[in-house]
Design a protein around this motif. Structure first.
Motif, short mmCIF file in Angstrom:
data_model
loop_
_atom_site.label_atom_id
_atom_site.label_comp_id
_atom_site.label_asym_id
_atom_site.label_seq_id
_atom_site.Cartn_x
_atom_site.Cartn_y
_atom_site.Cartn_z
N SER A 227 -9.40 8.94 5.07
CA SER A 227 -10.24 8.89 6.26
C SER A 227 -9.38 8.39 7.41
O SER A 227 -8.28 7.86 7.21
CB SER A 227 -11.41 7.92 6.05
N PHE B 225 -10.14 -1.98 4.98
CA PHE B 225 -9.82 -1.00 6.01
C PHE B 225 -10.84 -1.03 7.14
O PHE B 225 -10.47 -0.88 8.31
CB PHE B 225 -9.78 0.41 5.41
N GLU B 226 -12.10 -1.21 6.82
CA GLU B 226 -13.15 -1.20 7.84
C GLU B 226 -12.97 -2.35 8.84
O GLU B 226 -13.18 -2.17 10.05
CB GLU B 226 -14.52 -1.29 7.18
N TRP C 198 -10.21 -1.44 11.21
CA TRP C 198 -10.73 -0.45 12.16
C TRP C 198 -11.53 -1.14 13.26
O TRP C 198 -11.36 -0.86 14.45
CB TRP C 198 -11.58 0.57 11.42
N TYR D 64 0.80 -1.22 0.00
CA TYR D 64 0.00 0.00 0.00
C TYR D 64 0.84 1.27 0.00
O TYR D 64 0.29 2.37 -0.13
CB TYR D 64 -0.93 0.01 1.22
N LYS E 156 1.74 7.58 1.05
CA LYS E 156 0.87 7.39 2.21
C LYS E 156 1.61 7.45 3.54
O LYS E 156 0.98 7.55 4.59
CB LYS E 156 0.15 6.04 2.10
N GLY F 237 -4.39 9.28 5.12
CA GLY F 237 -5.42 8.52 4.42
C GLY F 237 -6.56 9.43 4.03
O GLY F 237 -6.60 10.60 4.46
N GLU G 107 -8.84 4.62 7.10
CA GLU G 107 -7.71 4.25 6.25
C GLU G 107 -6.38 4.55 6.94
O GLU G 107 -5.47 3.73 6.93
CB GLU G 107 -7.77 4.98 4.91
N ARG H 121 -8.89 -1.94 -1.93
CA ARG H 121 -9.75 -1.38 -0.89
C ARG H 121 -11.04 -2.19 -0.76
O ARG H 121 -11.86 -1.88 0.11
CB ARG H 121 -10.11 0.06 -1.24
N THR I 36 -5.57 2.04 9.67
CA THR I 36 -5.22 0.75 9.08
C THR I 36 -3.82 0.78 8.49
O THR I 36 -3.01 -0.14 8.70
CB THR I 36 -6.24 0.38 7.99
N LEU I 37 -3.50 1.84 7.76
CA LEU I 37 -2.19 1.93 7.12
C LEU I 37 -1.07 2.09 8.15
O LEU I 37 0.06 1.63 7.90
CB LEU I 37 -2.17 3.08 6.12
#
Length: 234
Positions: free
Chosen positions: A166, A215-216, A219, A120, A151, A164, A169, A210, A172-173
């Motif tokens: 959001s 990502f969700e 989270w 990523y 990123k 990100g 994101e 994605r 997560t990253l």
């Protein structure tokens, strides 16, 4: 300059959730901060204290993208200002202290794209090669220039910056970045780094999906058990 927006309860809660998740996951300790863009000229940064200790209901602080930092806001939040100013695609910024990233950075190294989660971070993860704290606009501006279009950026012996579209994101990253650093360190420790293949740009583009609530789900994993998780009215 546009009028200062008033963050919604949901936006305040999201910033607190991200902050405490970073603390629980060991991605930040006493230092670090996270923010969420509110509009083109303002963002909401978490309360200026250890992120894992931010209490439910504790509000963050609205910061202008251009102008002086409000009273009480931590000095390195200038980094957030500079990144939001340069890139309209950024919706959230996280300043964290991931241990494996920091260890690599002390050797002048950043993680390479060796596994799925490392894919990523294209085109690369630059290194800010200075251990000093960023307490001036000039320093923050130079860091944002180095950050470029990617990123993430590692700071030598001083943590990482991840962005990100959001907070979902960006959180997560940040976890992905630390996992990529773990892989890098383990391969180098075992003497296998040279024979381990790197993912090229095409492979990274294909793998860095994605879809599938990638990502969700992270989270949800990182915020599980938080006192404000699952309560959008709080």
């Amino acid at each position: 300059m546009s009028a200062q927006p008033i963050p919604s309860a949901a936006q305040q809660r999201e910033v607190r959730l991200a902050a405490r998740a970073l603390g629980r996951a060991g991605l930040a300790h006493a230092y670090g901060h996270c923010s969420l863009r509110l509009d083109a000229q303002h963002f909401l940064v978490c309360a200026p204290q250890p992120m894992g200790l931010i209490t439910p209901g504790e509000p963050g602080i609205v910061v202008p993208v251009d102008g002086e930092l409000p009273e009480g806001v931590l000095g390195e939040v200038r980094i957030h200002q500079q990144l939001y100013r340069r890139r309209a695609d950024i919706g959230a910024v996280i300043r964290s202290m991931p241990a494996q990233v920091m260890a690599l950075s002390c050797a002048g190294l950043t993680p390479q794209p060796r596994h799925g989660m490392g894919s990523y971070f294209q085109p690369s993860i630059p290194l800010w090669d200075d251990v000093q704290l960023l307490r001036s606009d000039a320093q923050a501006s130079a860091l944002a220039d180095l950050f470029g279009t990617g990123k993430a950026l590692a700071m030598r012996g001083n943590g990482a910056i991840v962005v990100g579209d959001s907070l979902v994101e960006a959180l997560t990253l940040t976890w992905y970045l630390e996992d990529a650093a773990r892989i890098e360190l383990q391969l180098r420790s075992a003497g296998l780094a040279e024979q381990g293949p790197l993912l090229d740009a095409d492979a990274c583009a294909q793998r860095a999906t994605r879809s599938g609530r990638i990502f969700e789900r992270m989270w949800e994993y990182l915020t599980a058990g938080d006192p404000e998780a699952g309560d959008p009215t709080n």
